[in-house]
Design a protein around this motif. Structure first.
Motif, mmCIF file in Angstrom:
data_model
loop_
_atom_site.group_PDB
_atom_site.id
_atom_site.type_symbol
_atom_site.label_atom_id
_atom_site.label_comp_id
_atom_site.label_asym_id
_atom_site.label_seq_id
_atom_site.Cartn_x
_atom_site.Cartn_y
_atom_site.Cartn_z
ATOM 1 N N ARG A 54 0.835 -1.214 0.000
ATOM 2 C CA ARG A 54 0.000 0.000 0.000
ATOM 3 C C ARG A 54 0.864 1.256 0.000
ATOM 4 O O ARG A 54 0.576 2.216 -0.717
ATOM 5 N N LEU A 55 1.924 1.256 0.805
ATOM 6 C CA LEU A 55 2.812 2.425 0.866
ATOM 7 C C LEU A 55 3.512 2.645 -0.476
ATOM 8 O O LEU A 55 3.708 3.792 -0.901
ATOM 9 N N GLU A 56 3.870 1.554 -1.144
ATOM 10 C CA GLU A 56 4.506 1.670 -2.461
ATOM 11 C C GLU A 56 3.521 2.252 -3.478
ATOM 12 O O GLU A 56 3.878 3.133 -4.266
ATOM 13 N N LYS A 57 2.275 1.803 -3.459
ATOM 14 C CA LYS A 57 1.254 2.319 -4.381
ATOM 15 C C LYS A 57 1.003 3.804 -4.162
ATOM 16 O O LYS A 57 0.684 4.533 -5.099
ATOM 17 N N LYS A 58 1.130 4.255 -2.921
ATOM 18 C CA LYS A 58 0.939 5.670 -2.595
ATOM 19 C C LYS A 58 2.203 6.493 -2.859
ATOM 20 O O LYS A 58 2.201 7.701 -2.648
ATOM 21 N N ALA A 59 3.275 5.830 -3.281
ATOM 22 C CA ALA A 59 4.576 6.467 -3.546
ATOM 23 C C ALA A 59 5.217 7.009 -2.263
ATOM 24 O O ALA A 59 6.016 7.933 -2.306
ATOM 25 N N PHE A 60 4.881 6.410 -1.119
ATOM 26 C CA PHE A 60 5.488 6.803 0.152
ATOM 27 C C PHE A 60 6.801 6.074 0.405
ATOM 28 O O PHE A 60 7.584 6.491 1.260
ATOM 29 N N VAL A 61 7.002 4.970 -0.311
ATOM 30 C CA VAL A 61 8.272 4.237 -0.214
ATOM 31 C C VAL A 61 8.757 3.904 -1.619
ATOM 32 O O VAL A 61 7.963 3.741 -2.547
ATOM 33 N N ALA A 62 10.064 3.819 -1.757
ATOM 34 C CA ALA A 62 10.702 3.357 -2.985
ATOM 35 C C ALA A 62 11.256 1.967 -2.695
ATOM 36 O O ALA A 62 11.646 1.674 -1.566
ATOM 37 N N VAL A 63 11.281 1.138 -3.723
ATOM 38 C CA VAL A 63 11.741 -0.237 -3.559
ATOM 39 C C VAL A 63 12.962 -0.463 -4.435
ATOM 40 O O VAL A 63 12.971 -0.089 -5.607
ATOM 41 N N GLU A 64 13.973 -1.066 -3.833
ATOM 42 C CA GLU A 64 15.175 -1.439 -4.574
ATOM 43 C C GLU A 64 15.413 -2.922 -4.339
ATOM 44 O O GLU A 64 15.396 -3.379 -3.199
ATOM 45 N N LYS A 65 15.613 -3.655 -5.422
ATOM 46 C CA LYS A 65 15.916 -5.078 -5.281
ATOM 47 C C LYS A 65 17.423 -5.230 -5.078
ATOM 48 O O LYS A 65 18.222 -4.761 -5.876
ATOM 49 N N VAL A 66 17.770 -5.882 -3.975
ATOM 50 C CA VAL A 66 19.167 -6.060 -3.592
ATOM 51 C C VAL A 66 19.471 -7.560 -3.589
ATOM 52 O O VAL A 66 18.690 -8.337 -3.026
ATOM 53 N N PRO A 67 20.586 -7.968 -4.210
ATOM 54 C CA PRO A 67 20.913 -9.395 -4.218
ATOM 55 C C PRO A 67 20.993 -9.971 -2.806
ATOM 56 O O PRO A 67 21.413 -9.304 -1.870
ATOM 57 N N SER A 68 20.543 -11.215 -2.689
ATOM 58 C CA SER A 68 20.565 -11.910 -1.405
ATOM 59 C C SER A 68 21.501 -13.098 -1.493
ATOM 60 O O SER A 68 21.627 -13.720 -2.548
ATOM 61 N N GLU A 69 22.176 -13.389 -0.383
ATOM 62 C CA GLU A 69 23.057 -14.551 -0.352
ATOM 63 C C GLU A 69 22.259 -15.839 -0.482
ATOM 64 O O GLU A 69 22.754 -16.836 -0.987
ATOM 65 N N LYS A 70 21.036 -15.801 -0.003
ATOM 66 C CA LYS A 70 20.159 -16.974 -0.051
ATOM 67 C C LYS A 70 18.907 -16.623 -0.836
ATOM 68 O O LYS A 70 18.135 -15.780 -0.410
ATOM 69 N N GLY A 71 18.683 -17.263 -1.952
ATOM 70 C CA GLY A 71 17.439 -17.096 -2.681
ATOM 71 C C GLY A 71 17.376 -15.853 -3.543
ATOM 72 O O GLY A 71 18.397 -15.264 -3.903
ATOM 73 N N PRO A 72 16.133 -15.435 -3.837
ATOM 74 C CA PRO A 72 15.919 -14.303 -4.747
ATOM 75 C C PRO A 72 16.335 -12.975 -4.108
ATOM 76 O O PRO A 72 16.528 -12.892 -2.898
#
Length: 111
Positions: A54-72
């Motif tokens: 919900r916060l992302e849809k309202k543009a209150f948060v930005a999302v960055e995909k960061v590599p993980s040692e385990k999984g996606p």
């Protein structure tokens, strides 16, 4: 957590999560862990993830995909300027309500 606490929390959880993100970006599980450290022990991860969407849809948060040692890759959430404006308004509203409620509580103690 009692029903009354759950109901009050529904109205404030967006502000609480944004306040956490204002101190540092975090991924969903980390946000849940930080909430639990603050005493919100009954908050489910699913609740936090739904809130983040919900916060992302309202543009209150930005999302960055960061590599993980385990999984996606992990989604790391950071507060945006719009989110900071919302948080500032949240704190003004919270201060007003808190002051009024404290006043009512104090007045009620004198009866």
């Amino acid at each position: 957590m009692g029903k009354q606490m759950t109901e009050m929390l529904k109205g404030t959880l967006e502000g609480i999560v944004l306040a956490l993100l204002a101190t540092s970006p975090a991924y969903g599980y980390d946000i849940t862990a930080r909430l639990r450290e603050q005493g919100f022990t009954d908050i489910a991860e699913g609740t936090v993830y739904a809130l983040l969407i919900r916060l992302e849809k309202k543009a209150f948060v930005a999302v960055e995909k960061v590599p993980s040692e385990k999984g996606p890759p992990r989604k790391v959430y950071a507060i945006t300027p719009e989110g900071q404006q919302y948080l500032d308004e949240f704190w003004r509203t919270w201060s007003f309500l808190s002051d009024r409620i404290s006043q009512l509580h104090t007045e009620g103690q004198g009866s």
